[in-house]
Write a protein that holds these residues in place. Structure first.
Motif, mmCIF file in Angstrom:
data_model
loop_
_atom_site.group_PDB
_atom_site.id
_atom_site.type_symbol
_atom_site.label_atom_id
_atom_site.label_comp_id
_atom_site.label_asym_id
_atom_site.label_seq_id
_atom_site.Cartn_x
_atom_site.Cartn_y
_atom_site.Cartn_z
ATOM 1 N N LEU A 28 -13.873 -12.769 7.665
ATOM 2 C CA LEU A 28 -13.061 -13.398 8.705
ATOM 3 C C LEU A 28 -13.346 -12.776 10.064
ATOM 4 C CD1 LEU A 28 -9.533 -13.996 7.112
ATOM 5 C CD2 LEU A 28 -11.207 -15.699 7.828
ATOM 6 N N LEU A 29 -13.513 -11.457 10.111
ATOM 7 C CA LEU A 29 -13.816 -10.791 11.380
ATOM 8 C C LEU A 29 -15.163 -11.262 11.935
ATOM 9 C CD1 LEU A 29 -12.602 -7.155 10.599
ATOM 10 C CD2 LEU A 29 -11.697 -8.653 12.389
ATOM 11 N N LEU A 30 -16.171 -11.420 11.067
ATOM 12 C CA LEU A 30 -17.475 -11.909 11.518
ATOM 13 C C LEU A 30 -17.379 -13.335 12.046
ATOM 14 C CD1 LEU A 30 -19.757 -10.477 8.683
ATOM 15 C CD2 LEU A 30 -19.879 -9.874 11.108
ATOM 16 N N ALA A 31 -16.654 -14.190 11.317
ATOM 17 C CA ALA A 31 -16.510 -15.581 11.750
ATOM 18 C C ALA A 31 -15.735 -15.670 13.063
ATOM 19 C CB ALA A 31 -15.813 -16.401 10.664
ATOM 20 N N ILE A 32 -14.709 -14.834 13.198
ATOM 21 C CA ILE A 32 -13.925 -14.805 14.425
ATOM 22 C C ILE A 32 -14.805 -14.400 15.607
ATOM 23 C CG2 ILE A 32 -12.194 -13.386 15.594
ATOM 24 C CD1 ILE A 32 -10.914 -15.626 14.157
ATOM 25 N N GLN A 33 -15.717 -13.448 15.390
ATOM 26 C CA GLN A 33 -16.585 -13.005 16.472
ATOM 27 C C GLN A 33 -17.546 -14.110 16.901
ATOM 28 O OE1 GLN A 33 -18.188 -9.238 16.830
ATOM 29 N NE2 GLN A 33 -16.423 -8.160 16.010
ATOM 30 N N LEU A 34 -18.071 -14.875 15.943
ATOM 31 C CA LEU A 34 -18.926 -16.004 16.298
ATOM 32 C C LEU A 34 -18.142 -17.017 17.125
ATOM 33 C CD1 LEU A 34 -21.495 -17.712 16.154
ATOM 34 C CD2 LEU A 34 -20.712 -18.587 13.946
ATOM 35 N N LEU A 35 -16.905 -17.261 16.734
ATOM 36 C CA LEU A 35 -16.065 -18.207 17.464
ATOM 37 C C LEU A 35 -15.883 -17.753 18.908
ATOM 38 C CD1 LEU A 35 -14.463 -20.794 17.006
ATOM 39 C CD2 LEU A 35 -12.487 -19.397 16.412
ATOM 40 N N GLY A 36 -15.690 -16.446 19.104
ATOM 41 C CA GLY A 36 -15.547 -15.929 20.454
ATOM 42 C C GLY A 36 -16.809 -16.086 21.283
ATOM 43 N N VAL A 38 -19.091 -18.609 21.033
ATOM 44 C CA VAL A 38 -19.393 -19.996 21.406
ATOM 45 C C VAL A 38 -18.238 -20.682 22.119
ATOM 46 C CG1 VAL A 38 -21.014 -20.246 19.499
ATOM 47 C CG2 VAL A 38 -18.634 -20.936 19.170
ATOM 48 N N SER A 39 -17.064 -20.071 22.105
ATOM 49 C CA SER A 39 -15.904 -20.715 22.713
ATOM 50 C C SER A 39 -15.118 -19.697 23.542
ATOM 51 C CB SER A 39 -14.999 -21.328 21.635
ATOM 52 O OG SER A 39 -13.860 -21.924 22.226
ATOM 53 N N PRO A 40 -15.458 -19.530 24.821
ATOM 54 C CA PRO A 40 -14.729 -18.586 25.666
ATOM 55 C C PRO A 40 -13.238 -18.878 25.731
ATOM 56 C CG PRO A 40 -16.761 -19.317 26.739
ATOM 57 C CD PRO A 40 -16.584 -20.172 25.525
ATOM 58 N N ASP A 41 -12.839 -20.148 25.523
ATOM 59 C CA ASP A 41 -11.413 -20.485 25.554
ATOM 60 C C ASP A 41 -10.626 -19.744 24.477
ATOM 61 O OD1 ASP A 41 -12.056 -22.226 27.560
ATOM 62 O OD2 ASP A 41 -12.092 -24.009 26.285
ATOM 63 N N HIS A 42 -11.318 -19.338 23.403
ATOM 64 C CA HIS A 42 -10.641 -18.659 22.300
ATOM 65 C C HIS A 42 -10.723 -17.130 22.413
ATOM 66 C CE1 HIS A 42 -11.021 -22.670 20.500
ATOM 67 N NE2 HIS A 42 -10.124 -22.315 19.617
ATOM 68 N N ALA A 43 -11.332 -16.621 23.482
ATOM 69 C CA ALA A 43 -11.633 -15.187 23.554
ATOM 70 C C ALA A 43 -10.394 -14.316 23.387
ATOM 71 C CB ALA A 43 -12.349 -14.870 24.872
ATOM 72 N N ARG A 44 -9.331 -14.624 24.120
ATOM 73 C CA ARG A 44 -8.134 -13.780 24.040
ATOM 74 C C ARG A 44 -7.486 -13.874 22.663
ATOM 75 N NH1 ARG A 44 -4.225 -14.113 29.096
ATOM 76 N NH2 ARG A 44 -6.208 -13.389 29.972
ATOM 77 N N THR A 45 -7.440 -15.088 22.119
ATOM 78 C CA THR A 45 -6.873 -15.262 20.779
ATOM 79 C C THR A 45 -7.699 -14.524 19.739
ATOM 80 O OG1 THR A 45 -6.059 -17.440 21.418
ATOM 81 C CG2 THR A 45 -6.128 -16.965 19.076
ATOM 82 N N VAL A 46 -9.029 -14.598 19.873
ATOM 83 C CA VAL A 46 -9.927 -13.910 18.948
ATOM 84 C C VAL A 46 -9.680 -12.407 18.970
ATOM 85 C CG1 VAL A 46 -12.346 -13.232 18.675
ATOM 86 C CG2 VAL A 46 -11.744 -15.647 18.854
ATOM 87 N N GLU A 47 -9.510 -11.847 20.159
ATOM 88 C CA GLU A 47 -9.270 -10.403 20.297
ATOM 89 C C GLU A 47 -7.975 -9.995 19.596
ATOM 90 O OE1 GLU A 47 -8.678 -7.082 23.849
ATOM 91 O OE2 GLU A 47 -9.446 -9.080 24.320
ATOM 92 N N GLU A 48 -6.928 -10.791 19.757
ATOM 93 C CA GLU A 48 -5.644 -10.458 19.139
ATOM 94 C C GLU A 48 -5.705 -10.613 17.622
ATOM 95 O OE1 GLU A 48 -1.670 -9.196 19.018
ATOM 96 O OE2 GLU A 48 -3.288 -9.018 20.495
ATOM 97 N N ILE A 49 -6.378 -11.654 17.142
ATOM 98 C CA ILE A 49 -6.527 -11.838 15.694
ATOM 99 C C ILE A 49 -7.285 -10.663 15.091
ATOM 100 C CG2 ILE A 49 -7.676 -13.224 13.917
ATOM 101 C CD1 ILE A 49 -7.072 -15.686 15.587
ATOM 102 N N SER A 50 -8.366 -10.243 15.734
ATOM 103 C CA SER A 50 -9.151 -9.118 15.232
ATOM 104 C C SER A 50 -8.289 -7.870 15.129
ATOM 105 C CB SER A 50 -10.359 -8.863 16.143
ATOM 106 O OG SER A 50 -11.226 -9.970 16.153
ATOM 107 N N ARG A 51 -7.479 -7.643 16.145
ATOM 108 C CA ARG A 51 -6.598 -6.464 16.109
ATOM 109 C C ARG A 51 -5.645 -6.525 14.925
ATOM 110 N NH1 ARG A 51 -1.710 -5.043 16.949
ATOM 111 N NH2 ARG A 51 -1.054 -7.167 17.506
ATOM 112 N N LYS A 52 -5.062 -7.692 14.687
ATOM 113 C CA LYS A 52 -4.101 -7.830 13.591
ATOM 114 C C LYS A 52 -4.779 -7.697 12.234
ATOM 115 C CE LYS A 52 -0.688 -10.659 16.061
ATOM 116 N NZ LYS A 52 0.033 -11.955 16.118
ATOM 117 N N LEU A 53 -5.967 -8.292 12.091
ATOM 118 C CA LEU A 53 -6.682 -8.199 10.820
ATOM 119 C C LEU A 53 -7.038 -6.749 10.496
ATOM 120 C CD1 LEU A 53 -9.129 -11.256 10.975
ATOM 121 C CD2 LEU A 53 -7.209 -10.966 9.410
#
Length: 674
Positions: free
Chosen positions: A445-453, A455-470
């Motif tokens: 999930l962390l690897l997939a989340i990083q790919l999402l960040g 290709v999609s700058p709009d998700h950058a902040r959400t991706v960072e918070e999800i990574s922290r929680k995971l």
């Protein structure tokens, strides 16, 4: 009826949780019927060790304590259960998107089960901004990536054979992984090399013959960053080679250069000699084995020479090219023999069969106990909706849970009761809590989340918070988000972002695009619809007004990109013209060539064994039979030669004559290849 593995695991888990103090091995055996019924001590030891390993694979820390010569066991409870930190609806939606980024269906299904356990549901798609007009995919990397991720999660070390970029030989290496990442469309792993006593980086595709064991090698320091490692990866100086080919082979050479793995043109393709029709070009060779595979596609249709002073053995390369072509021809002969052998059959896959692993089903039994314990009298349909499985599967799981309860001292710690459509469970508080994600699920999930960040700058902040929680709630993964990184090359990321933006706004773009079979790009005006990746290649799907249809373009072949304002008369409603139907054929792909099967796509008809080669002691070789569309047979022949020994046509006659004729039609002479 003999107890199944998930039920035995649940019984062991439930028994150990019911004791806060460490429990002797013999008492565990005496208290669980499945262990008590095992006849010999050695058989019990093997079964018990396998069960402990399965629970540890899920991230459980099972402590072994010595007390006056007796071994006692206890499950550590820290991070054992899902944390209290909840994900917001936007974060749950992002997790749902990330779960689908793995191209390997097994990885994708497992990741989707994981995010559903974190609270993602279909309702999370309502009112949230999803990822639009871009569909990235993380290639599975085959079994080697699975091995590396497991070793990273559990702090193990890996022994393997490794081939350097400029060699055809391998050497044994031993290291402990510190981080995993993807760059240049390749997976890399970084870690402590036991022989060099230093940090070293390895490309996954060059690693073979892996084995894993517990390690005493140093783990990753706190300041380790896989992103920094990937940014610092640079190719060592590549040897130079001079290629000579006919003008007909030039487009193939350009294909090789665009992919960049086997060779790279040092400068633009030179002009063709008007008399000899021969093209000569200097190329760099970043990977000698990939260079060999490229040359094998055209055999004698491409000549090469190594200038003096270059560290590349010309004769060794020529011999390896010949061996590669011969491996492809030999495999086709063995596959053709299997097709004509009446005893060989395609064994169809068992559709609809539940192929989940024992440990994953065990986790679902825990989730079932937790849900029913918190919702007494709940209906089968409610459980089915919560666990995202069929009602029939729920009934099977309830039976399994009841069997597991009978295993523990006659059901003293767990009781399951079902009345018609209502289910009740009596259980201790510890069994009523949902297990945490397995370490490998967290890492994926962390690897997939990083790919999402990426290709999609709009998700950058959400991706960072999800990574922290995971990471904060990780169960035994022993990794931080800094140990994982997905990096798109700036040019690819820039192109993907520009095309996605054009698709979002509905604007037209002009691209300078080189089609296969052409040496120079031409200008195209298209309206982007979607940007996606498959395997290691990115594609653009776009409306072509000039052709009044939807077409697909390789992003690596786009030489220039300009966003334009389309005039009204330039816009043509997209519609698919009727085209000649592509040919359909069957191919055989070796079982250990999963990435190749992924690239081919098509429909898997089943698996079949073919006679083995003499080098392998004639041991039968297993593989998949896949039905695929064929637009260009010459490209298919090239693919079989490039992946010699891993792919062949599932038919009785060989293809060498057709390869020769297809090449000749393009002005390429491959007659001297065999």
């Amino acid at each position: 009826m003999p107890v199944k593995v998930p039920e035995r695991l649940f019984a062991l888990y439930g028994f150990m949780l019911s004791h806060e103090r460490p429990v002797p091995r013999q008492r565990i055996r005496d208290s669980i019927d499945a262990y008590r019924s095992i006849g010999s001590d050695s058989a019990f030891e093997r079964t018990f060790e396998r069960d402990k390993a399965a629970l540890r694979h899920l991230g459980m820390k099972i402590a072994a304590i010595q007390d006056y010569g007796e071994t006692l066991y206890r499950i550590e409870r820290e991070n054992l259960w899902l944390g209290r930190e909840e994900f917001t609806p936007a974060e749950r939606l992002t997790l749902g998107i990330a779960a689908r980024l793995w191209s390997d269906p097994n990885y994708a299904n497992d990741a989707e089960r994981a995010v559903r356990r974190l609270g993602y549901g279909e309702q999370d798609a309502d009112g949230a901004v999803a990822l639009t007009h871009v569909t990235p995919r993380l290639s599975g990397g085959g079994g080697h990536l699975e091995t590396i991720l497991g070793a990273l999660a559990h702090g193990s070390e890996v022994s393997f054979s490794y081939r350097s970029a400029h060699s055809l030989d391998t050497s044994r290496r031993r290291f402990r992984p510190w981080g995993v990442g993807q760059r240049f469309d390749h997976w890399y792993v970084s870690g402590w090399d036991a022989d060099r006593q230093a940090l070293r980086n390895f490309r996954l595709s060059r690693m073979t013959s892996m084995s894993v064991r517990e390690s005493s090698l140093p783990g990753a320091p706190e300041d380790f960053s896989m992103q920094s490692v990937l940014e610092g990866i640079s190719e060592s100086p590549a040897p130079e080679v001079v290629l000579r080919c006919t003008v007909g082979a030039a487009p193939v050479v350009l294909d090789w250069s665009e992919s960049g793995t086997g060779l790279r043109l040092q400068e633009a393709f030179p002009e063709t000699d008007s008399v000899t029709r021969i093209v000569e070009a200097a190329v760099d060779v970043p990977d000698v084995l990939e260079f060999v595979r490229c040359l094998a596609e055209l055999g004698s249709g491409v000549e090469f020479s190594v200038p003096e002073g270059q560290e590349l053995d010309e004769d060794s390369v020529r011999r390896e090219v010949d061996r590669t072509i011969q491996r492809a021809i030999d495999l086709q002969g063995r596959v053709s023999a299997a097709v004509t052998d009446r005893d060989t059959e395609i064994i169809e896959p068992k559709r609809g069969r539940n192929r989940e692993s024992n440990d994953r089903r065990f986790v679902r039994l825990v989730d079932l106990a937790s849900y029913v314990g918190s919702n007494p009298g709940c209906a089968i349909r409610d459980i089915s909706r919560h666990l995202h499985v069929s009602a029939a599967q729920v009934r099977q799981d309830i039976d399994a849970l009841a069997n597991a309860s009978d295993e523990i001292l006659g059901g003293a710690y767990l009781r399951v009761t079902a009345y018609d459509d209502e289910v009740f469970v009596e259980l201790p508080e510890e069994l009523g809590r949902a297990l945490n994600l397995a370490p490998d699920q967290t890492i994926r999930l962390l690897l997939a989340i990083q790919l999402l960040g990426q290709v999609s700058p709009d998700h950058a902040r959400t991706v960072e918070e999800i990574s922290r929680k995971l990471v904060s709630g990780a169960n035994g993964a022993g990794v931080s988000s800094d140990q994982l990184s997905i990096r798109l090359e700036p040019q690819i990321a820039k192109t993907v972002d520009a095309l996605r933006a054009a698709a979002d706004s509905g604007r037209m773009v002009e691209i300078d695009y080189r089609s296969r079979g052409q040496t120079a790009p031409s200008e195209r005006r298209v309206r982007p619809h979607d940007v996606y990746s498959r395997g290691n290649t990115w594609y653009l799907e776009a409306e072509s007004p000039a052709h009044a249809e939807i077409r697909t373009y390789r992003i690596e072949a786009i030489r220039g990109l300009r966003v334009v304002e389309a005039a009204e008369d330039d816009v043509v409603p997209a519609q698919r013209e009727s085209r000649p139907e592509p040919a359909r054929t069957l191919v055989w792909v070796a079982a250990d060539a999963e990435p190749l099967a992924e690239v081919l796509g098509g429909e898997i008809l089943g698996h079949a064994d073919v006679p083995g080669s003499a080098d392998d002691g004639e041991t039968p070789q297993s593989g998949l039979v896949i039905e695929i569309d064929v637009i260009d047979w010459f490209s298919l022949y090239r693919l079989m030669l490039h992946h010699a020994g891993s792919m062949a046509l599932w038919r009785a006659r060989p293809w060498t004559t057709q390869w020769y004729e297809s090449a000749k039609a393009r002005g390429i002479d491959v007659a001297g290849s065999w």
